[in-house]
Design a protein around this motif. Structure first.
Motif, PDB file in Angstrom:
ATOM      1  N   ASN A  90       0.667  -1.293   0.009  1.00  0.00           N
ATOM      2  CA  ASN A  90      -0.221  -0.107  -0.246  1.00  0.00           C
ATOM      3  C   ASN A  90       0.745   0.763  -0.277  1.00  0.00           C
ATOM      4  O   ASN A  90       0.256   2.139  -0.875  1.00  0.00           O
ATOM      5  N   ALA A  91       2.169   1.251   0.679  1.00  0.00           N
ATOM      6  CA  ALA A  91       2.720   2.739   0.848  1.00  0.00           C
ATOM      7  C   ALA A  91       3.423   2.848  -0.652  1.00  0.00           C
ATOM      8  O   ALA A  91       3.648   4.186  -1.119  1.00  0.00           O
ATOM      9  N   GLN A  92       3.758   1.313  -1.350  1.00  0.00           N
ATOM     10  CA  GLN A  92       4.758   1.873  -2.290  1.00  0.00           C
ATOM     11  C   GLN A  92       3.216   2.329  -3.219  1.00  0.00           C
ATOM     12  O   GLN A  92       4.447   2.987  -4.454  1.00  0.00           O
ATOM     13  N   THR A  93       2.438   1.282  -3.415  1.00  0.00           N
ATOM     14  CA  THR A  93       1.437   2.222  -4.168  1.00  0.00           C
ATOM     15  C   THR A  93       0.731   3.924  -4.308  1.00  0.00           C
ATOM     16  O   THR A  93       0.915   4.734  -5.353  1.00  0.00           O
ATOM     17  N   ALA A  94       0.803   4.366  -3.121  1.00  0.00           N
ATOM     18  CA  ALA A  94       1.040   5.595  -3.049  1.00  0.00           C
ATOM     19  C   ALA A  94       2.131   6.079  -2.999  1.00  0.00           C
ATOM     20  O   ALA A  94       2.320   7.274  -3.701  1.00  0.00           O
ATOM     21  N   ILE A  95       3.584   5.533  -3.159  1.00  0.00           N
ATOM     22  CA  ILE A  95       4.742   6.444  -2.803  1.00  0.00           C
ATOM     23  C   ILE A  95       4.290   6.503  -5.018  1.00  0.00           C
ATOM     24  O   ILE A  95       4.865   8.165  -5.011  1.00  0.00           O
ATOM     25  N   ARG A  96       3.742   5.660  -5.424  1.00  0.00           N
ATOM     26  CA  ARG A  96       3.879   6.127  -7.053  1.00  0.00           C
ATOM     27  C   ARG A  96       2.704   7.315  -7.595  1.00  0.00           C
ATOM     28  O   ARG A  96       2.811   7.812  -8.301  1.00  0.00           O
ATOM     29  N   PHE A  97       2.139   7.008  -6.568  1.00  0.00           N
ATOM     30  CA  PHE A  97       0.294   7.759  -6.956  1.00  0.00           C
ATOM     31  C   PHE A  97       1.247   9.374  -6.713  1.00  0.00           C
ATOM     32  O   PHE A  97       0.969   9.809  -7.564  1.00  0.00           O
ATOM     33  N   CYS A  98       2.167   9.545  -5.750  1.00  0.00           N
ATOM     34  CA  CYS A  98       2.386  10.789  -5.394  1.00  0.00           C
ATOM     35  C   CYS A  98       3.160  11.445  -6.656  1.00  0.00           C
ATOM     36  O   CYS A  98       3.560  12.673  -6.996  1.00  0.00           O
ATOM     37  N   ARG A  99       4.091   9.836  -6.968  1.00  0.00           N
ATOM     38  CA  ARG A  99       5.076  10.658  -8.443  1.00  0.00           C
ATOM     39  C   ARG A  99       4.267  11.294  -9.146  1.00  0.00           C
ATOM     40  O   ARG A  99       4.496  11.946  -9.649  1.00  0.00           O
ATOM     41  N   CYS A 100       3.352  10.351  -9.773  1.00  0.00           N
ATOM     42  CA  CYS A 100       1.704  11.170 -10.599  1.00  0.00           C
ATOM     43  C   CYS A 100       1.096  12.129 -10.471  1.00  0.00           C
ATOM     44  O   CYS A 100       1.264  13.049 -11.476  1.00  0.00           O
ATOM     45  N   LEU A 101       0.617  12.287  -9.003  1.00  0.00           N
ATOM     46  CA  LEU A 101       0.587  13.467  -8.637  1.00  0.00           C
ATOM     47  C   LEU A 101       1.436  14.708  -8.894  1.00  0.00           C
ATOM     48  O   LEU A 101       0.875  15.645  -9.737  1.00  0.00           O
ATOM     49  N   GLY A 102       2.435  14.594  -8.229  1.00  0.00           N
ATOM     50  CA  GLY A 102       4.037  15.470  -8.529  1.00  0.00           C
ATOM     51  C   GLY A 102       4.067  15.470 -10.371  1.00  0.00           C
ATOM     52  O   GLY A 102       4.079  16.465 -10.519  1.00  0.00           O
ATOM     53  N   GLU A 103       3.234  14.849 -10.913  1.00  0.00           N
ATOM     54  CA  GLU A 103       4.019  15.000 -12.780  1.00  0.00           C
ATOM     55  C   GLU A 103       2.635  16.096 -13.242  1.00  0.00           C
ATOM     56  O   GLU A 103       2.839  16.532 -14.274  1.00  0.00           O
ATOM     57  N   LEU A 104       1.745  15.737 -12.356  1.00  0.00           N
ATOM     58  CA  LEU A 104       0.419  16.731 -13.512  1.00  0.00           C
ATOM     59  C   LEU A 104       0.915  17.998 -13.265  1.00  0.00           C
ATOM     60  O   LEU A 104       1.687  18.856 -12.364  1.00  0.00           O
ATOM     61  N   GLY A 105      -0.470  19.310 -14.626  1.00  0.00           N
ATOM     62  CA  GLY A 105       0.124  20.409 -14.063  1.00  0.00           C
ATOM     63  C   GLY A 105      -0.597  21.371 -14.113  1.00  0.00           C
ATOM     64  O   GLY A 105      -0.025  22.574 -12.665  1.00  0.00           O
ATOM     65  N   GLY A 106      -2.094  20.346 -13.482  1.00  0.00           N
ATOM     66  CA  GLY A 106      -2.805  21.598 -12.343  1.00  0.00           C
ATOM     67  C   GLY A 106      -3.827  21.064 -11.842  1.00  0.00           C
ATOM     68  O   GLY A 106      -4.560  19.857 -11.671  1.00  0.00           O
ATOM     69  N   MET A 107      -4.935  21.460 -11.082  1.00  0.00           N
ATOM     70  CA  MET A 107      -5.503  21.015 -10.495  1.00  0.00           C
ATOM     71  C   MET A 107      -6.781  20.461 -11.280  1.00  0.00           C
ATOM     72  O   MET A 107      -6.975  19.517 -11.191  1.00  0.00           O
ATOM     73  N   ALA A 108      -7.020  21.212 -12.325  1.00  0.00           N
ATOM     74  CA  ALA A 108      -8.105  20.412 -13.229  1.00  0.00           C
ATOM     75  C   ALA A 108      -7.391  18.896 -13.621  1.00  0.00           C
ATOM     76  O   ALA A 108      -8.413  17.739 -13.745  1.00  0.00           O
TER      77      ALA A 108
END
Length: 114
Positions: A90-108
């Motif tokens: 679960n932590a590894q999944t959350a880390i990957r999700f954090c990275r994906c969110l960080g790569e997004l440009g904005g709130m939309a």
């Protein structure tokens, strides 16, 4: 021995020792002269086991089952190891999700994946 000595021998705070007693995981004798708790060597060993099992994040109910004999230590440890592997996943999944969110440009873009 008194609670202060039990605390020194186990590394468990007096507050937590009382908590474990309140939860029925420990039953020290009482000194007849002053009604203070009187911890035996068996109580100390029990507290050391509780501490070790808490260090691997074992739930109190599972520890109570081990202490009460309704589960063996081996069974409880196997279940706990499985739970820890799930937490790692679960932590590894959350880390990957954090990275994906960080790569997004904005709130939309964040809204689009939620």
């Amino acid at each position: 021995m008194n609670i202060k000595e039990a605390q020194k021998r186990t590394g468990i705070s007096a507050r937590n020792i009382r908590f474990y007693e309140q939860k029925g995981m420990l039953h020290p004798a009482r000194n007849q002269d002053n009604d203070y708790r009187d911890y035996s060597q068996e109580d100390i060993e029990r507290l050391k086991l509780i501490r070790a099992l808490r260090m691997v994040d074992m739930p109190l109910e599972d520890i109570r089952n081990v202490l009460g004999g309704t589960a063996t230590l081996g069974q409880a440890l196997a279940v706990q190891e499985e739970q820890l592997h799930k937490k790692i996943q679960n932590a590894q999944t959350a880390i990957r999700f954090c990275r994906c969110l960080g790569e997004l440009g904005g709130m939309a873009e964040v809204d689009s994946i939620l």
